[in-house]
Design an enzyme around this catalytic site. Structure first.
Site, short mmCIF file in Angstrom:
data_model
loop_
_atom_site.label_atom_id
_atom_site.label_comp_id
_atom_site.label_asym_id
_atom_site.label_seq_id
_atom_site.Cartn_x
_atom_site.Cartn_y
_atom_site.Cartn_z
N SER A 122 0.95 -1.17 0.09
CA SER A 122 -0.08 0.02 0.02
C SER A 122 0.78 1.26 0.18
CB SER A 122 -0.82 0.00 1.35
OG SER A 122 -1.56 1.39 1.31
N LEU A 123 0.45 2.18 -0.79
CA LEU A 123 1.42 3.57 -1.00
C LEU A 123 0.84 4.53 0.22
CD1 LEU A 123 1.12 3.94 -4.88
CD2 LEU A 123 2.96 2.90 -3.42
N SER A 124 -0.39 4.06 0.75
CA SER A 124 -0.66 5.00 1.77
C SER A 124 0.12 5.43 3.12
CB SER A 124 -2.18 4.45 2.52
OG SER A 124 -3.09 4.49 1.15
N LYS A 130 -14.25 -2.07 2.27
CA LYS A 130 -15.09 -0.85 2.20
C LYS A 130 -16.48 -1.15 2.39
CE LYS A 130 -11.93 1.34 -1.11
NZ LYS A 130 -12.14 2.14 -2.57
N ASN A 146 -14.42 4.60 2.81
CA ASN A 146 -13.00 4.45 2.74
C ASN A 146 -12.21 5.17 3.62
OD1 ASN A 146 -13.06 7.07 1.66
ND2 ASN A 146 -11.25 6.45 0.27
N ASP A 199 -13.15 8.82 -2.37
CA ASP A 199 -13.11 8.34 -3.74
C ASP A 199 -13.88 9.16 -4.51
OD1 ASP A 199 -11.25 6.27 -3.14
OD2 ASP A 199 -12.78 4.74 -2.66
N ALA A 254 -17.82 -1.99 -13.69
CA ALA A 254 -18.85 -2.09 -12.81
C ALA A 254 -18.51 -2.70 -11.51
CB ALA A 254 -20.33 -2.99 -13.54
#
Ligand code: ATR
Length: 521
Positions: free
Chosen positions: A254-256, A310, A335, A351, A380
């Site tokens: 994860s880049l968070s 989520k 999120n 988002d 979708a």
């Protein structure tokens, strides 16, 4: 206040390599060196005396030494006999090592205990770390074990290390640190236990261990010293540090954490952002949330939530009576969770706003100009749903294209849009095209959801895929002279929106983008 040390294990097969590792560890900022003598070939007491002397002579500042010769049954490397392992520890004390680490199970044998206690009594400053390991799971009663160690040897530093199969297993170690004082070590092994290694300093654990490089790790889940210091702000952590993190599975890439920790650091905030590996499933998610909310002393203030949680985050927010942003309800996904010091919870979805901001700024229009704009959304799934909800809220005319047409139909019905299969993409008639599928994502970088001839210079093409930053779809769009929006922009926007919710302050967008691009390269 209890001192916490960053310990780097030296796990070399011979004294020359050990000397190199010692030099590198000191240069990297080790505050204690753990000489794992069970990694040394042809081990002897003399070798350990020389190694202790070499460690003393290395570097400009003397750091304390822990000498360990781990029993193979408890994670040791070479299976040396107990007699030699005791000789090594006694030699280490004679050579002036500050700490020796011995296994509780072996210490219970009276002849071993006597040998260690005599050597300690003859040493000027030597102390004993009494350690217990469980590689197969939690201890039945970690607090009881801690008490037992101190009743057997009151001057010892208890070290309790076990494998966390789930992040929820970490709370045993964290509770121990919270409920006990004095010098003690409580850590969890495995990827699910990583937070105990990062948080040891916040809760006064005597040491946490970090390796020089991944291949030098002496226990599963051990971080490298540069991850701990550069990514997880080790030097800035203290008892007051507020906690944040990203709940995900997988979470390792994860880049968070990089984005948020860089933001906290640049604004000098006493906050830390953690990787929170919570395996799929609402039960584990709910119990993780209950665990952190119940323990206010942990000081968790905000969470990013991503795949696969989520929906769980929304369900949890509802059941916890959280204040939920209306569009998050409509999207069916949350999120971002913001936790107040008083225990209140607010839930958001950043988002859709991130996507709307990326679109309006690239097209040079206001959100209100999205009205009646013809948009093609490809995909979708969850990302599509957030973007469709946002665009729909401002009156865009949306057609959803998806491989599984039934899913496109369902999403289209929920928001009053049109839908089609992917085969109709060649008849594309839209000003804005948004790819919300994973087509083109690393490693499948040669794939695009569109055929080359479908695009023209009047279009804006937005790819939500951010790895790579320039996907084949965006290359095609540039060739057709269309405007492009990359997934990094959306990723950075949603992180900045979260940062604002977490801190009430603006993150530096340029720094955030640079951080992401660095991680991707
Ligand atoms: P996310 O939360 O990222 O949106 P998701 O809910 O799993 O993830 O949705 C993935 C989307 O990418 C879906 O629209 C999926 O199409 P299906 O509904 O037919 O599964 C689409 N997708 C994934 N791989 C694809 C591929 N190789 N070709 C076309 N569409 C693909």
């Amino acid at each position: 206040m209890i001192m916490s040390y960053l310990a780097v294990p030296i796990s070399a097969s011979n004294p020359d390599k050990a000397a190199e590792q010692i030099k590198a560890a000191l240069a990297a900022g080790a505050e204690i060196l753990e000489l794992r003598t069970d990694y040394l070939e042809n081990l002897s007491g003399q070798m350990v005396r020389e190694l202790v002397a070499a460690a003393r002579a290395a570097g400009s500042k003397a750091v304390p030494l822990i000498v360990t010769c781990r029993d193979k049954n408890q994670g040791g490397s070479i299976g040396y006999p107990l007699k030699l392992r005791l000789d090594v520890l006694v030699a280490a004390l004679k050579a002036g090592a500050e700490f020796i680490d011995f296994e509780l199970d072996n210490f219970l044998r009276i002849e071993n205990q006597e040998r260690i206690l005599v050597a300690l009594s003859q040493s000027r400053r030597g102390r004993l770390i009494l350690s217990a390991h469980n590689f197969s799971g939690k201890f039945d009663d970690i607090l009881g074990l801690h008490r037992r160690i101190l009743s057997i040897c009151p001057s010892a530093i208890p070290k309790l290390v076990y494998t966390a199969d789930h992040i929820n297993d970490c709370f045993g170690a964290l509770d121990l640190l919270n409920r006990t004082g004095g010098e003690r070590i409580a850590l969890c092994m495995g990827e699910a236990g990583v937070i105990t290694r990062i948080l040891a300093k916040k809760f006064g654990g005597f040491v946490t261990f970090a390796s020089l490089a991944e291949q030098c790790a002496t226990a599963p889940g051990q971080l490298t010293i540069s991850e701990l210091k550069d990514l997880y702000r080790y030097d800035a952590i203290n008892a007051e540090t507020e906690l944040f993190g990203v709940i995900a599975e997988p979470v390792a890439h994860s880049l968070s954490p990089a984005i948020h920790n860089a933001g906290f650091a640049s604004l000098g905030m006493n906050r830390l952002y953690l990787p929170l590996l919570v395996q799929a499933g609402s039960a584990g998610f709910d119990s993780f949330m209950r665990n952190i909310i119940r323990r206010r002393w942990l000081n968790f203030r905000g969470l990013s939530v991503t795949i696969p949680h989520k929906h769980n985050a929304l369900a949890f927010a509802r059941s916890a009576g959280a204040k939920i942003e209306p569009l998050a309800e409509k999207i069916g996904a949350v999120n971002t969770l913001v936790l107040s010091a008083q225990g209140g919870i607010r839930a958001y979805n950043t988002d859709y706003a991130a996507a709307l901001d990326a679109i309006t700024s690239a097209m040079g229009i206001a959100r209100s100009d999205l009205k009646d704009l013809n948009v093609a959304v490809i995909g979708a799934g969850g990302v599509s749903r957030a973007i469709v909800a946002g665009l729909n809220d401002f009156g865009a005319r949306i057609k959803i294209y998806n491989r599984t047409v039934e899913k496109a139909q369902k999403l289209a019905e929920d928001f009053g849009c049109e839908y089609a299969g992917l085969d109709e993409l060649d008849k594309l008639d839209a000003r804005l095209i948004v790819n919300c599928t994973s087509v083109g994502m690393y490693p499948n970088v040669d794939e695009s959801p569109l055929l080359e001839g479908c695009l023209d210079g009047e279009m804006t093409v937005f790819d939500t895929v951010y790895n790579p930053a320039e996907t084949l779809l965006l290359k095609q769009a540039k060739k057709a002279r269309a405007r492009v929006i990359d997934g990094v922009t959306m990723f950075v926007n949603q992180a900045i929106a979260q940062f604002r919710l977490f801190t009430g302050q603006e993150a530096d967008a340029e720094l955030a983008r640079k951080t992401v691009m660095n991680c991707l390269s």
